[in-house]
Design a protein around this motif. Structure first.
Motif, PDB file in Angstrom:
ATOM      1  N   LEU A 287       3.116   5.943  -2.919  1.00  0.00           N
ATOM      2  CA  LEU A 287       4.264   6.747  -3.353  1.00  0.00           C
ATOM      3  C   LEU A 287       4.410   6.736  -4.870  1.00  0.00           C
ATOM      4  O   LEU A 287       4.751   7.755  -5.478  1.00  0.00           O
ATOM      5  N   ARG A 288       4.147   5.590  -5.499  1.00  0.00           N
ATOM      6  CA  ARG A 288       4.185   5.514  -6.965  1.00  0.00           C
ATOM      7  C   ARG A 288       3.183   6.478  -7.577  1.00  0.00           C
ATOM      8  O   ARG A 288       3.499   7.236  -8.496  1.00  0.00           O
ATOM      9  N   ASP A 289       1.968   6.464  -7.056  1.00  0.00           N
ATOM     10  CA  ASP A 289       0.919   7.342  -7.587  1.00  0.00           C
ATOM     11  C   ASP A 289       1.248   8.814  -7.332  1.00  0.00           C
ATOM     12  O   ASP A 289       0.995   9.670  -8.187  1.00  0.00           O
TER      13      ASP A 289
ATOM     14  N   THR B 144       0.830  -1.209   0.000  1.00  0.00           N
ATOM     15  CA  THR B 144       0.000   0.000   0.000  1.00  0.00           C
ATOM     16  C   THR B 144       0.860   1.252   0.000  1.00  0.00           C
ATOM     17  O   THR B 144       0.593   2.200  -0.747  1.00  0.00           O
ATOM     18  N   GLU B 145       1.924   1.268   0.818  1.00  0.00           N
ATOM     19  CA  GLU B 145       2.822   2.427   0.851  1.00  0.00           C
ATOM     20  C   GLU B 145       3.515   2.628  -0.495  1.00  0.00           C
ATOM     21  O   GLU B 145       3.627   3.758  -0.981  1.00  0.00           O
ATOM     22  N   ARG B 146       4.007   1.535  -1.092  1.00  0.00           N
ATOM     23  CA  ARG B 146       4.680   1.627  -2.391  1.00  0.00           C
ATOM     24  C   ARG B 146       3.746   2.172  -3.465  1.00  0.00           C
ATOM     25  O   ARG B 146       4.127   3.040  -4.255  1.00  0.00           O
ATOM     26  N   LEU B 147       2.521   1.677  -3.504  1.00  0.00           N
ATOM     27  CA  LEU B 147       1.561   2.140  -4.497  1.00  0.00           C
ATOM     28  C   LEU B 147       1.193   3.604  -4.289  1.00  0.00           C
ATOM     29  O   LEU B 147       1.053   4.364  -5.253  1.00  0.00           O
TER      30      LEU B 147
ATOM     31  N   PHE C  25       4.899  14.196 -11.561  1.00  0.00           N
ATOM     32  CA  PHE C  25       5.456  14.271 -12.907  1.00  0.00           C
ATOM     33  C   PHE C  25       4.474  14.959 -13.845  1.00  0.00           C
ATOM     34  O   PHE C  25       4.836  15.873 -14.581  1.00  0.00           O
ATOM     35  N   TYR C  26       3.225  14.496 -13.852  1.00  0.00           N
ATOM     36  CA  TYR C  26       2.249  15.077 -14.776  1.00  0.00           C
ATOM     37  C   TYR C  26       1.959  16.541 -14.451  1.00  0.00           C
ATOM     38  O   TYR C  26       1.730  17.339 -15.369  1.00  0.00           O
ATOM     39  N   HIS C  27       1.970  16.899 -13.190  1.00  0.00           N
ATOM     40  CA  HIS C  27       1.790  18.310 -12.817  1.00  0.00           C
ATOM     41  C   HIS C  27       2.882  19.152 -13.474  1.00  0.00           C
ATOM     42  O   HIS C  27       2.601  20.171 -14.113  1.00  0.00           O
ATOM     43  N   ALA C  28       4.126  18.723 -13.347  1.00  0.00           N
ATOM     44  CA  ALA C  28       5.248  19.463 -13.932  1.00  0.00           C
ATOM     45  C   ALA C  28       5.213  19.410 -15.459  1.00  0.00           C
ATOM     46  O   ALA C  28       5.445  20.426 -16.130  1.00  0.00           O
ATOM     47  N   TYR C  29       4.913  18.255 -16.016  1.00  0.00           N
ATOM     48  CA  TYR C  29       4.889  18.084 -17.476  1.00  0.00           C
ATOM     49  C   TYR C  29       3.843  18.992 -18.111  1.00  0.00           C
ATOM     50  O   TYR C  29       4.127  19.723 -19.061  1.00  0.00           O
ATOM     51  N   TYR C  30       2.635  18.957 -17.591  1.00  0.00           N
ATOM     52  CA  TYR C  30       1.573  19.789 -18.176  1.00  0.00           C
ATOM     53  C   TYR C  30       1.815  21.271 -17.928  1.00  0.00           C
ATOM     54  O   TYR C  30       1.453  22.107 -18.768  1.00  0.00           O
ATOM     55  N   ALA C  31       2.430  21.616 -16.800  1.00  0.00           N
ATOM     56  CA  ALA C  31       2.778  23.021 -16.558  1.00  0.00           C
ATOM     57  C   ALA C  31       3.770  23.500 -17.608  1.00  0.00           C
ATOM     58  O   ALA C  31       3.639  24.605 -18.154  1.00  0.00           O
ATOM     59  N   TYR C  32       4.768  22.674 -17.913  1.00  0.00           N
ATOM     60  CA  TYR C  32       5.726  23.019 -18.962  1.00  0.00           C
ATOM     61  C   TYR C  32       5.019  23.160 -20.313  1.00  0.00           C
ATOM     62  O   TYR C  32       5.213  24.138 -21.032  1.00  0.00           O
TER      63      TYR C  32
ATOM     64  N   LEU D 222       6.144   5.392 -17.637  1.00  0.00           N
ATOM     65  CA  LEU D 222       4.791   5.471 -17.082  1.00  0.00           C
ATOM     66  C   LEU D 222       3.763   4.741 -17.943  1.00  0.00           C
ATOM     67  O   LEU D 222       2.604   4.608 -17.562  1.00  0.00           O
ATOM     68  N   GLY D 223       4.192   4.277 -19.114  1.00  0.00           N
ATOM     69  CA  GLY D 223       3.289   3.544 -19.997  1.00  0.00           C
ATOM     70  C   GLY D 223       2.330   4.436 -20.763  1.00  0.00           C
ATOM     71  O   GLY D 223       1.343   3.959 -21.317  1.00  0.00           O
ATOM     72  N   ASP D 224       2.621   5.719 -20.815  1.00  0.00           N
ATOM     73  CA  ASP D 224       1.759   6.676 -21.518  1.00  0.00           C
ATOM     74  C   ASP D 224       2.230   6.811 -22.965  1.00  0.00           C
ATOM     75  O   ASP D 224       2.772   7.836 -23.374  1.00  0.00           O
ATOM     76  N   LEU D 225       2.011   5.763 -23.737  1.00  0.00           N
ATOM     77  CA  LEU D 225       2.510   5.727 -25.105  1.00  0.00           C
ATOM     78  C   LEU D 225       1.788   6.712 -26.015  1.00  0.00           C
ATOM     79  O   LEU D 225       2.372   7.208 -26.976  1.00  0.00           O
ATOM     80  N   GLU D 226       0.543   7.042 -25.706  1.00  0.00           N
ATOM     81  CA  GLU D 226      -0.193   8.029 -26.504  1.00  0.00           C
ATOM     82  C   GLU D 226       0.447   9.416 -26.363  1.00  0.00           C
ATOM     83  O   GLU D 226       0.695  10.098 -27.359  1.00  0.00           O
ATOM     84  N   GLU D 227       0.746   9.822 -25.139  1.00  0.00           N
ATOM     85  CA  GLU D 227       1.401  11.122 -24.923  1.00  0.00           C
ATOM     86  C   GLU D 227       2.829  11.094 -25.458  1.00  0.00           C
ATOM     87  O   GLU D 227       3.316  12.083 -26.000  1.00  0.00           O
TER      88      GLU D 227
END
Length: 142
Positions: free
Chosen positions: A41-43, A36-39, A49-56, A106-111
């Motif tokens: 922290l992963r999330d 549960t802790e690992r998941l 990452f997405y917060h920073a990516y979309y801000a950029y 992250l497996g986001d192949l579309e992005e």
């Protein structure tokens, strides 16, 4: 406005706190994390990452970097020079290139596919400028 400043401060706080705590820990202090802790922290890492990516992408693309306090892009030759630290800037969308591997992890192949299309369309290395070989290698080839 969508800015990375809060996430950057939070990340740096975690980093420095972790380093500080790690230096005082012994082998007996380390216990395995629960699933549960690992998941969790992963999330949290994915969300940051997405917060920073979309801000950029919203505030700075196609600049090399996002300046977190002003939420604007940093372009070589257009923004005040910071000395040697700007030697990695070549006006070739460093941050977008730097995130390609993370999108795959992250497996986001579309992005990832969209980002590759933007790199092909907008990025050119045909510039007569001096750049830091080390900085460019770790961000572009790394």
């Amino acid at each position: 406005m969508f800015c990375v400043h809060d996430s950057l401060v939070k990340w740096l706080t975690y980093l420095f706190a972790s380093v500080s705590l790690f230096s005082f820990c012994t082998a007996d202090d380390f216990k395995p994390m629960s699933r549960t802790e690992r998941l969790k922290l992963r999330d949290e890492a994915r969300d940051m990452f997405y917060h920073a990516y979309y801000a950029y992408m919203e505030n700075a693309y196609p600049a090399d970097e996002l300046m977190p306090l002003t939420c604007s892009g940093r372009y070589r030759g257009l923004t005040p020079n910071r000395g040697d630290i700007d030697d990695s800037l070549g006006n070739f969308s460093l941050t977008l290139i730097d995130t390609l591997d993370t999108l795959v992890i992250l497996g986001d192949l579309e992005e990832f596919e969209q980002a590759i299309k933007m790199v092909i369309k907008d990025v050119s290395f045909d510039s007569d400028i001096v750049v830091s070989v080390f900085e460019t290698n770790i961000r572009v080839l790394g």
